[in-house]
Enzyme design. Structure first.
Site, PDB file in Angstrom:
ATOM      1  CD  GLU A  60      34.522  74.590  53.646  1.00 41.23           C
ATOM      2  OE1 GLU A  60      34.807  73.511  54.188  1.00 41.23           O
ATOM      3  OE2 GLU A  60      34.937  75.662  54.224  1.00 41.23           O
ATOM      4  CG  HIS A 129      28.199  68.548  60.009  1.00 36.66           C
ATOM      5  ND1 HIS A 129      29.377  67.716  60.347  1.00 36.66           N
ATOM      6  CD2 HIS A 129      28.673  69.963  59.983  1.00 36.66           C
ATOM      7  CE1 HIS A 129      30.147  68.679  60.831  1.00 36.66           C
ATOM      8  NE2 HIS A 129      29.852  69.933  60.620  1.00 36.66           N
TER       9      HIS A 129
END
Length: 331
Positions: A60, A129
């Site tokens: 990322e 998450h």
């Protein structure tokens, strides 16, 4: 008018903007051949190819930095985070580069960049998450922050975000992708900095956004049946907050309830309370109340997960308590 899912509305917005503007591109994990983890980019790769729909490694910080560089040099990248929690790995790039470069370059650089993806609680994805990161990004100078809540506003907001010359963090909720709604077939845009009046009322202002908009609307029939008349605002813009629309509502109702999925400590609700007290304190007949998620990691167990976020019955109780107690005081 055609009835579409939210993920289809987001895909249509991306497709339309890519078709109009050759500088628009999509970057992220599995956005190309696979079509995105929630199918928001499905079929875009076959239409636009590898150079405009770019699959990346699981890195990322790397692909977010690449997108920032692309934005500086004239492209309009859309970064998809497979899960918004993963973007914590790119926090340095988002904060020190995306948020600050227009200012630190003396306006020589613009950053037409959208960072979008799923987040929120409700699919039993575990603590890592299921994070609510709105307030993390709210503290970064230079960013605009938007949270969509319906297929209609998702499409109009994303098109506006893609066209904006500043970095926009675009929050989507994992439980809303399959929400269906009729939306116009003709093109439309929605301003990034305006709240939506979902329902007009006179007793209390309910400020909410994203998934919690639907928990509030679920509570409305029972409140109306019991004689309460709430006004509901979907904030949409989390940075900047639309204090003008909030002011109009609060000056009418004189009571405020904030309903959010963000954590209570230093959350969006905390900033709302600060701004309301700063600008509208003399208009209040009661202290501002916030209903927020608990300050704990999200449990994996479904029942425990549900217990960490605000439910409609809590909204009903809070509205009744605020309205009844303040009526007693004012009379």
């Amino acid at each position: 008018m055609s009835k579409v899912f939210m993920f289809d509305a987001l895909r249509a917005a991306t497709d339309e903007e890519m078709e109009k503007d050759l500088t628009v591109c999509v970057i992220g994990e599995d956005v190309g051949h696979y079509g995105g983890s929630y199918k928001v980019t499905k079929d875009l790769h076959s239409k636009y190819g590898d150079l405009r729909v770019l699959d990346t490694p699981i890195a990322e910080n790397s692909f977010t930095g690449m997108a920032i560089g692309a934005a500086i040099t004239g492209l309009r990248p859309i970064v998809e985070g497979m899960n918004m929690s993963f973007l914590l790995l790119a926090f340095n790039q988002i904060s020190n580069n995306a948020g600050m470069l227009r200012y630190t370059s003396g306006g020589n650089f613009t950053l037409p960049l959208v960072i979008r993806g799923p987040g929120g609680v409700g699919r039993q994805l575990g603590a890592e998450h299921s994070q609510r990161l709105e307030a993390y990004f709210q503290a970064i100078p230079g960013l605009k922050i938007v949270a969509c809540s319906t297929p209609y506003n998702a499409k109009g907001l994303l098109k506006s975000a893609i066209r904006d010359n500043n970095p926009v963090v675009f929050f989507e909720h994992v439980l809303l992708y399959n929400l269906q709604e009729e939306i116009p077939e003709d093109e439309y845009l929605i301003p990034l900095d305006k709240a939506e009046v979902v329902r007009k009322g006179k007793d209390i202002t309910i400020l909410t956004y994203s998934r919690m908009r639907h928990h509030v609307t679920e509570a409305l029939p029972l409140l109306l049946n019991d004689g309460y008349d709430p006004e509901v605002l979907d904030l949409i813009s989390l940075k900047p907050l639309d204090i003008d629309s909030i002011s109009v509502s609060v000056k009418k109702t004189h009571r405020v309830l904030i309903v959010e999925e963000c954590m209570k400590t230093a959350g969006i609700g905390a900033e709302l309370i600060a701004q309301i007290n700063e600008h509208l304190f003399d208009e209040l007949d009661a202290p501002v109340v916030r209903l927020s998620s608990q300050d704990i990691p999200t449990p994996y167990n479904g029942s425990l997960e549900q217990a960490t976020v605000i439910q409609p019955h809590q909204i009903i109780d809070a509205v009744k308590n605020i309205v009844n107690s303040s009526k007693t005081i004012t009379t």
